[in-house]
Motif scaffolding. Structure first.
Motif, PDB file in Angstrom:
ATOM      1  N   ALA A  21     -12.641 -15.343  46.204  1.00  0.00           N
ATOM      2  CA  ALA A  21     -13.215 -14.300  45.351  1.00  0.00           C
ATOM      3  C   ALA A  21     -12.696 -12.946  45.796  1.00  0.00           C
ATOM      4  O   ALA A  21     -12.533 -12.700  46.983  1.00  0.00           O
ATOM      5  N   SER A  22     -12.423 -12.088  44.828  1.00  0.00           N
ATOM      6  CA  SER A  22     -11.980 -10.721  45.116  1.00  0.00           C
ATOM      7  C   SER A  22     -12.687  -9.766  44.172  1.00  0.00           C
ATOM      8  O   SER A  22     -12.917 -10.093  43.011  1.00  0.00           O
ATOM      9  N   TRP A  23     -13.033  -8.619  44.695  1.00  0.00           N
ATOM     10  CA  TRP A  23     -13.613  -7.577  43.867  1.00  0.00           C
ATOM     11  C   TRP A  23     -12.812  -6.305  44.103  1.00  0.00           C
ATOM     12  O   TRP A  23     -12.375  -6.024  45.199  1.00  0.00           O
ATOM     13  N   ASP A  24     -12.644  -5.529  43.061  1.00  0.00           N
ATOM     14  CA  ASP A  24     -11.950  -4.250  43.179  1.00  0.00           C
ATOM     15  C   ASP A  24     -12.568  -3.312  42.151  1.00  0.00           C
ATOM     16  O   ASP A  24     -12.361  -3.460  40.950  1.00  0.00           O
ATOM     17  N   ARG A  25     -13.335  -2.368  42.611  1.00  0.00           N
ATOM     18  CA  ARG A  25     -14.031  -1.441  41.716  1.00  0.00           C
ATOM     19  C   ARG A  25     -13.147  -0.229  41.475  1.00  0.00           C
ATOM     20  O   ARG A  25     -13.169   0.722  42.254  1.00  0.00           O
ATOM     21  N   GLN A  26     -12.353  -0.297  40.419  1.00  0.00           N
ATOM     22  CA  GLN A  26     -11.476   0.797  39.999  1.00  0.00           C
ATOM     23  C   GLN A  26     -10.611   1.318  41.148  1.00  0.00           C
ATOM     24  O   GLN A  26     -10.475   2.515  41.357  1.00  0.00           O
ATOM     25  N   GLY A  27     -10.034   0.395  41.918  1.00  0.00           N
ATOM     26  CA  GLY A  27      -9.158   0.782  43.011  1.00  0.00           C
ATOM     27  C   GLY A  27      -9.887   1.198  44.274  1.00  0.00           C
ATOM     28  O   GLY A  27      -9.262   1.553  45.257  1.00  0.00           O
ATOM     29  N   ARG A  28     -11.193   1.154  44.257  1.00  0.00           N
ATOM     30  CA  ARG A  28     -11.996   1.529  45.425  1.00  0.00           C
ATOM     31  C   ARG A  28     -12.818   0.310  45.857  1.00  0.00           C
ATOM     32  O   ARG A  28     -13.127  -0.561  45.067  1.00  0.00           O
ATOM     33  N   PHE A  29     -13.148   0.256  47.103  1.00  0.00           N
ATOM     34  CA  PHE A  29     -14.026  -0.794  47.632  1.00  0.00           C
ATOM     35  C   PHE A  29     -13.458  -2.193  47.441  1.00  0.00           C
ATOM     36  O   PHE A  29     -14.184  -3.117  47.114  1.00  0.00           O
ATOM     37  N   LYS A  30     -12.144  -2.363  47.633  1.00  0.00           N
ATOM     38  CA  LYS A  30     -11.543  -3.691  47.485  1.00  0.00           C
ATOM     39  C   LYS A  30     -12.131  -4.633  48.532  1.00  0.00           C
ATOM     40  O   LYS A  30     -12.188  -4.316  49.709  1.00  0.00           O
ATOM     41  N   THR A  31     -12.567  -5.782  48.074  1.00  0.00           N
ATOM     42  CA  THR A  31     -13.201  -6.765  48.942  1.00  0.00           C
ATOM     43  C   THR A  31     -12.686  -8.157  48.600  1.00  0.00           C
ATOM     44  O   THR A  31     -12.571  -8.506  47.433  1.00  0.00           O
ATOM     45  N   ASP A  32     -12.361  -8.933  49.617  1.00  0.00           N
ATOM     46  CA  ASP A  32     -11.990 -10.340  49.457  1.00  0.00           C
ATOM     47  C   ASP A  32     -13.028 -11.188  50.173  1.00  0.00           C
ATOM     48  O   ASP A  32     -13.587 -10.773  51.189  1.00  0.00           O
ATOM     49  N   ALA A  33     -13.277 -12.376  49.654  1.00  0.00           N
ATOM     50  CA  ALA A  33     -14.250 -13.271  50.271  1.00  0.00           C
ATOM     51  C   ALA A  33     -13.713 -14.698  50.279  1.00  0.00           C
ATOM     52  O   ALA A  33     -13.069 -15.133  49.332  1.00  0.00           O
ATOM     53  N   TRP A  34     -13.976 -15.378  51.372  1.00  0.00           N
ATOM     54  CA  TRP A  34     -13.640 -16.790  51.503  1.00  0.00           C
ATOM     55  C   TRP A  34     -14.946 -17.560  51.638  1.00  0.00           C
ATOM     56  O   TRP A  34     -15.882 -17.106  52.289  1.00  0.00           O
ATOM     57  N   LEU A  35     -15.013 -18.699  51.011  1.00  0.00           N
ATOM     58  CA  LEU A  35     -16.212 -19.526  51.032  1.00  0.00           C
ATOM     59  C   LEU A  35     -15.865 -20.891  51.596  1.00  0.00           C
ATOM     60  O   LEU A  35     -14.794 -21.429  51.307  1.00  0.00           O
ATOM     61  N   GLY A  36     -16.754 -21.447  52.379  1.00  0.00           N
ATOM     62  CA  GLY A  36     -16.548 -22.773  52.933  1.00  0.00           C
ATOM     63  C   GLY A  36     -17.877 -23.430  53.219  1.00  0.00           C
ATOM     64  O   GLY A  36     -18.916 -22.780  53.232  1.00  0.00           O
ATOM     65  N   TRP A  37     -17.830 -24.710  53.451  1.00  0.00           N
ATOM     66  CA  TRP A  37     -19.056 -25.446  53.732  1.00  0.00           C
ATOM     67  C   TRP A  37     -18.742 -26.679  54.557  1.00  0.00           C
ATOM     68  O   TRP A  37     -17.610 -27.126  54.638  1.00  0.00           O
ATOM     69  N   ASP A  38     -19.752 -27.200  55.219  1.00  0.00           N
ATOM     70  CA  ASP A  38     -19.689 -28.529  55.815  1.00  0.00           C
ATOM     71  C   ASP A  38     -21.018 -29.207  55.507  1.00  0.00           C
ATOM     72  O   ASP A  38     -21.780 -28.713  54.667  1.00  0.00           O
ATOM     73  N   ASP A  39     -21.318 -30.298  56.146  1.00  0.00           N
ATOM     74  CA  ASP A  39     -22.528 -31.045  55.816  1.00  0.00           C
ATOM     75  C   ASP A  39     -23.815 -30.282  56.114  1.00  0.00           C
ATOM     76  O   ASP A  39     -24.864 -30.625  55.603  1.00  0.00           O
ATOM     77  N   GLN A  40     -23.737 -29.240  56.958  1.00  0.00           N
ATOM     78  CA  GLN A  40     -24.959 -28.547  57.347  1.00  0.00           C
ATOM     79  C   GLN A  40     -24.994 -27.070  57.023  1.00  0.00           C
ATOM     80  O   GLN A  40     -26.064 -26.470  57.035  1.00  0.00           O
TER      81      GLN A  40
END
Length: 75
Positions: free
Chosen positions: A51-70
């Motif tokens: 996931a990535s967010w970019d609010r009009q060239g400001r506050f660029k943020t990237d996110a990685w998501l993961g999971w395991d059994d717990q």
């Protein structure tokens, strides 16, 4: 046709596994075999964030998501 309780349970496990597998593929969330290291280094994660967010060239943020059994992991 006769279905035993064991056969019904096995079929339900297979169905649940198929649903989980299709959800992982569809959403692109990384399944971890072991928990990622919490060390600030993103080498345990894929090169492209989920996931990535970019609010009009400001506050660029990237996110990685993961999971395991717990746990659910966010980076």
């Amino acid at each position: 046709m006769t279905v035993t309780a064991e056969q019904l349970q096995a079929a339900e496990r297979r169905r649940a596994a198929a649903v989980a597998a299709s959800t992982i593929q569809r959403n692109g969330i990384l399944a971890h075999r072991t928990a990622p290291r919490i060390d600030g280094d993103l080498k345990d994660w894929p090169a492209v964030p989920q996931a990535s967010w970019d609010r009009q060239g400001r506050f660029k943020t990237d996110a990685w998501l993961g999971w395991d059994d717990q746990s659910l992991y966010l980076a």
